[in-house]
Design a protein around this motif. Structure first.
Motif, PDB file in Angstrom:
ATOM      1  N   ILE A 167       0.813  -1.221   0.000  1.00 15.41           N
ATOM      2  CA  ILE A 167       0.000   0.000   0.000  1.00 15.41           C
ATOM      3  C   ILE A 167       0.846   1.270   0.000  1.00 15.41           C
ATOM      4  CG2 ILE A 167      -1.581   1.368   1.420  1.00 15.41           C
ATOM      5  CD1 ILE A 167      -3.152  -1.172   1.951  1.00 15.41           C
ATOM      6  N   PRO A 168       1.904   1.359   0.807  1.00 10.78           N
ATOM      7  CA  PRO A 168       2.682   2.610   0.789  1.00 10.78           C
ATOM      8  C   PRO A 168       3.285   2.935  -0.586  1.00 10.78           C
ATOM      9  CG  PRO A 168       3.226   1.338   2.730  1.00 10.78           C
ATOM     10  CD  PRO A 168       2.363   0.471   1.873  1.00 10.78           C
ATOM     11  N   ILE A 169       3.883   1.961  -1.235  1.00 13.39           N
ATOM     12  CA  ILE A 169       4.476   2.227  -2.547  1.00 13.39           C
ATOM     13  C   ILE A 169       3.392   2.472  -3.600  1.00 13.39           C
ATOM     14  CG2 ILE A 169       4.735  -0.162  -3.309  1.00 13.39           C
ATOM     15  CD1 ILE A 169       7.484   0.715  -4.419  1.00 13.39           C
ATOM     16  N   THR A 170       2.241   1.847  -3.430  1.00  8.82           N
ATOM     17  CA  THR A 170       1.134   2.094  -4.354  1.00  8.82           C
ATOM     18  C   THR A 170       0.631   3.527  -4.219  1.00  8.82           C
ATOM     19  OG1 THR A 170       0.500  -0.232  -4.220  1.00  8.82           O
ATOM     20  CG2 THR A 170      -1.139   1.287  -5.081  1.00  8.82           C
ATOM     21  N   ILE A 171       0.575   4.024  -3.007  1.00  7.63           N
ATOM     22  CA  ILE A 171       0.148   5.412  -2.792  1.00  7.63           C
ATOM     23  C   ILE A 171       1.171   6.382  -3.366  1.00  7.63           C
ATOM     24  CG2 ILE A 171      -0.273   7.150  -1.012  1.00  7.63           C
ATOM     25  CD1 ILE A 171      -1.543   4.887   0.664  1.00  7.63           C
TER      26      ILE A 171
ATOM     27  N   GLY B 177      -0.859   4.560  -7.661  1.00 11.33           N
ATOM     28  CA  GLY B 177      -1.530   3.372  -8.158  1.00 11.33           C
ATOM     29  C   GLY B 177      -0.833   2.657  -9.291  1.00 11.33           C
ATOM     30  N   LEU B 178       0.219   3.231  -9.837  1.00 17.32           N
ATOM     31  CA  LEU B 178       0.907   2.581 -10.961  1.00 17.32           C
ATOM     32  C   LEU B 178       1.624   1.300 -10.550  1.00 17.32           C
ATOM     33  CD1 LEU B 178       2.321   5.634 -12.910  1.00 17.32           C
ATOM     34  CD2 LEU B 178       0.388   4.181 -13.507  1.00 17.32           C
TER      35      LEU B 178
END
Length: 111
Positions: free
Chosen positions: A56-60, A64-65
């Motif tokens: 979730i942290p890296i997605t934020i 979302g990429l």
């Protein structure tokens, strides 16, 4: 009955994607397409949600990429688990995941 239809639709989507994307190949018959569809569906249903929560942290941060990277990871994992399914390269796996998603959504809308 609905599950069988979804698996068949996914197998058709895998066939379409392997036909159009040069870096993806399936050796074997229709059974291999079904196995790829089942394994990919299983990984997307059980493994991908766990990885999505963990990242979730890296997605934020990436807006979302990073979810596209997770899709590529699922395709690579499917390629590793199914012996007659081969993907060569990140771009081929990315295009494969996008095309399978689009074809599956299109066929689901028609059927």
């Amino acid at each position: 009955m609905g599950l069988i239809i979804r698996i068949l639709i996914s197998a058709v989507a895998v066939w379409v994607a392997t036909y159009f994307i040069p870096g993806v190949s399936v050796t074997g018959g229709a059974g291999t397409y079904l196995i790829v569809a089942i394994v990919l569906g299983f990984l997307n249903a059980f493994v991908k949600p766990i990885l999505t929560v963990l990242t979730i942290p890296i997605t934020i941060i990436t807006l979302g990429l990073f979810l596209l990277v997770l899709n590529v990871l699922m395709v690579y994992l499917t390629s590793y688990l199914v012996p007659n399914f081969h993907v060569t390269g990140f771009i081929a796996a990315l295009l494969f995941s996008i095309l399978v998603s689009l074809v599956t959504a299109l066929i689901d809308a028609i059927v």
